[in-house]
Design a protein around this motif. Structure first.
Motif, PDB file in Angstrom:
ATOM      1  N   ASN A 133       0.750  -1.267  -0.184  1.00 62.89           N
ATOM      2  CA  ASN A 133      -0.169  -0.095  -0.001  1.00 62.89           C
ATOM      3  C   ASN A 133       0.897   1.143   0.003  1.00 62.89           C
ATOM      4  O   ASN A 133       0.377   2.135  -0.501  1.00 62.89           O
ATOM      5  N   GLN A 263      -6.408   2.501   1.344  1.00 61.17           N
ATOM      6  CA  GLN A 263      -5.540   1.475   1.464  1.00 61.17           C
ATOM      7  C   GLN A 263      -4.368   2.006   2.304  1.00 61.17           C
ATOM      8  O   GLN A 263      -3.452   2.251   1.669  1.00 61.17           O
ATOM      9  N   PHE A 360     -10.156  -1.059   4.620  1.00 59.48           N
ATOM     10  CA  PHE A 360      -8.831  -1.074   3.522  1.00 59.48           C
ATOM     11  C   PHE A 360      -9.235  -0.521   2.088  1.00 59.48           C
ATOM     12  O   PHE A 360      -8.874  -0.947   1.284  1.00 59.48           O
TER      13      PHE A 360
END
Ligand code: NAD
Length: 484
Positions: A133, A263, A360
């Motif tokens: 991420n 994210q 997320f």
């Protein structure tokens, strides 16, 4: 191999399984036999090389991340590269100081003349496993800490960002001595093989399920681990905010949720707003999303990052489907381009799908509360120890003067906390960043990375001429021997 592994392998050169033990052994031998990393100058030279290679390739890094998951280049520059380079400069500027042995104050059992100090020695061979991420910042910060501390590094980047991981592998090998760092690329088989080797410390950043696998494997050889994991980080919005302040709060919360398309390990996972201000807050957040941040709320918006892989898109899409009636903005999904619109869900209950696990992704559930005590006990029983907590208040930021703020921060243990803002604590170059309980253990950044990758060795110097003072400890324990 899955479709995504095949796609990744066509861009990223996976390390041959047989090369993994050979590479780790080469590095281990290098640490023990040539001892290069004991020299501060060597460490500084390597860090300096790294600085210039990254400085010269910033655009290429942003470009690779854009190819991997449509990461908005400005987000890559601000959230990954700028902070990482600052941390590197800070580390280089302070390394001499950090390495100075720390004197320990004399204790009664020692003699005044004996120096006692804490030396910070490298662990040896460190394995660093990073997620997709923020693939640059999260690995770079750990790598520079480990190198500054005098370790050799085995590095496993995420296979989910193949363009970036290939570029970064090349840049690292261009900048660094190959006795210092070995990169292993690949997915589960390669990581599993990497974990079969012996290390002196392992640092894993990623999800809790894999964190458990890593911790179990490390336990077999009693290897210490740093775990940087995830969780559901709440944002509390108290009842004491003015209209004008709520506009600012809405903007900050929206940024904390929708940056990197949600994210982010410390993203605002959900909002808990007092019911007297909840309606106004929702209105403001919707306004920020539609009118300020993303006036073109569609997949072609260049200011909005996309989702990492198909499985994540399909999970987010399922959550969106089950919350349909409560969505106040967003809700669109384009599977082909892995776009999930910034989505705000109002009137959320604790049992809704948005509240099951870490989201997320770009979905922001908003819950309201009337009793803070009730909300806190709900939270304690469900998501005990998040990586971050955010508290917005129009009152004093001093806990002594703001009982509600005080109550939340005392009752909710979290890795980090920010009052009246989001995410920014991660960018602090020299403050510990890490989780607690289910969100991880251990911390790093700046001095704390240096600490995380060194062993604190207490060292005591004794004289050989003073045995007459110490004779009371030797047998026979006669009265004569006990007297000085
Ligand atoms: P990811 O899928 O990129 O995985 C991370 C690493 O684990 C990769 O290098 C991958 O190859 C490896 N891996 C995956 N499966 C494995 C297995 N079975 N055995 C061994 N290794 C394996 O990233 P992710 O886990 O999807 O990242 C997202 C999660 O990470 C979120 O939960 C987020 O909150 C958390 N996170 C935490 C932090 C933090 O600093 N605490 C930072 C970023 C992300």
């Amino acid at each position: 191999p899955s479709a995504s592994t095949k796609a990744s392998e066509s861009i990223l050169k996976y390390t041959a399984l047989d090369d993994i033990p050979v590479g780790v052994k080469k590095l281990t031998d290098s640490f023990h036999k040539n001892g290069k990393t004991h020299s501060i100058q060597y460490r500084l030279n390597q860090l300096r090389n790294l600085y210039f290679v990254i400085k010269d390739n910033q655009d290429a890094i942003c470009d690779a991340l854009f190819k991997d998951f449509g990461r908005v280049p400005t987000e890559s520059q601000i959230l990954e590269i700028d902070g990482s380079l600052n941390e590197l400069v800070h580390t280089m500027a302070n390394l001499h100081n950090w390495l100075k042995p720390e004197p320990v104050k004399d204790l009664p059992i020692t003699l005044k003349s004996n120096p006692i100090y804490i030396e910070r020695i490298p662990y040896g061979v460190v394995l660093i496993i990073s997620p997709f991420n923020y693939p640059f910042f999260l690995s770079f910060s750990a790598i520079i800490g480990a190198i500054a501390a005098g370790n050799v590094v085995v590095f496993k980047p995420s296979e989910l960002t193949p363009h970036f991981s290939q570029l970064f592998t090349n840049l690292l090998s261009e900048a660094l001595d190959d006795d210092l760092l070995f990169t292993i690329n690949g997915s589960i088989p390669e990581t599993t093989k990497a974990l079969e080797q012996k290390y002196d410390k392992i640092m894993y950043t990623g999800n809790n399920a894999v964190g458990t696998i890593i911790a179990k494997k490390a336990a077999e050889t009693l290897t210490p681990v740093i775990l940087e994991l995830g969780g559901k980080s709440p944002a509390f919005v108290l009842d004491d905010l003015s209209e004008k302040e709520l506009t600012v709060v809405a903007r900050r919360i929206a940024w904390g949720r929708f940056t990197n398309a949600g994210q982010t390990c410390v993203a605002v996972d959900y909002v808990l707003a007092h019911d007297s201000i909840k309606e106004r807050l929702v209105r403001e957040i919707v306004k920020v999303v539609k009118e300020e941040f993303y006036p073109e709320l569609n997949k072609d918006n260049k200011d909005f990052t996309h989702i990492i892989h198909d499985r994540a898109v399909s999970n987010l899409s399922k959550i969106i489907k089950t919350t349909k009636g409560k969505i106040v903005v967003g809700g669109d999904v384009d599977e082909a381009s892995r776009y999930v619109a910034p989505t705000v869900v109002d009137n959320v209950d604790w049992d809704d799908s948005t509240m099951k696990g870490e989201i997320f992704g770009p979905i922001l559930p908003i819950l309201s509360y009337s009793s803070l005590d009730e909300a806190l006990s709900r939270l304690q029983s469900r998501h005990d120890t998040p990586l971050a907590q955010y508290i917005f208040t129009g009152g004093s930021t001093s806990r002594a003067k703001n009982p509600k703020l005080n109550k939340i921060s005392q009752q909710i243990r979290s890795g980090g906390a920010v009052i009246n803002d989001v995410l920014m604590h991660v960018a602090l170059t020299n403050a510990p960043f890490g989780g607690i309980g289910s969100s991880g253990s251990g911390s790093y950044h700046g001095w704390f990375s240096f600490r995380a990758f060194t062993h604190e060795r207490t060292t005591m110097e004794q004289k050989l001429w003073n045995d007459f003072v110490l004779k009371a400890r030797y047998p026979p324990f006669t009265e004569k021997n006990q007297k000085l």
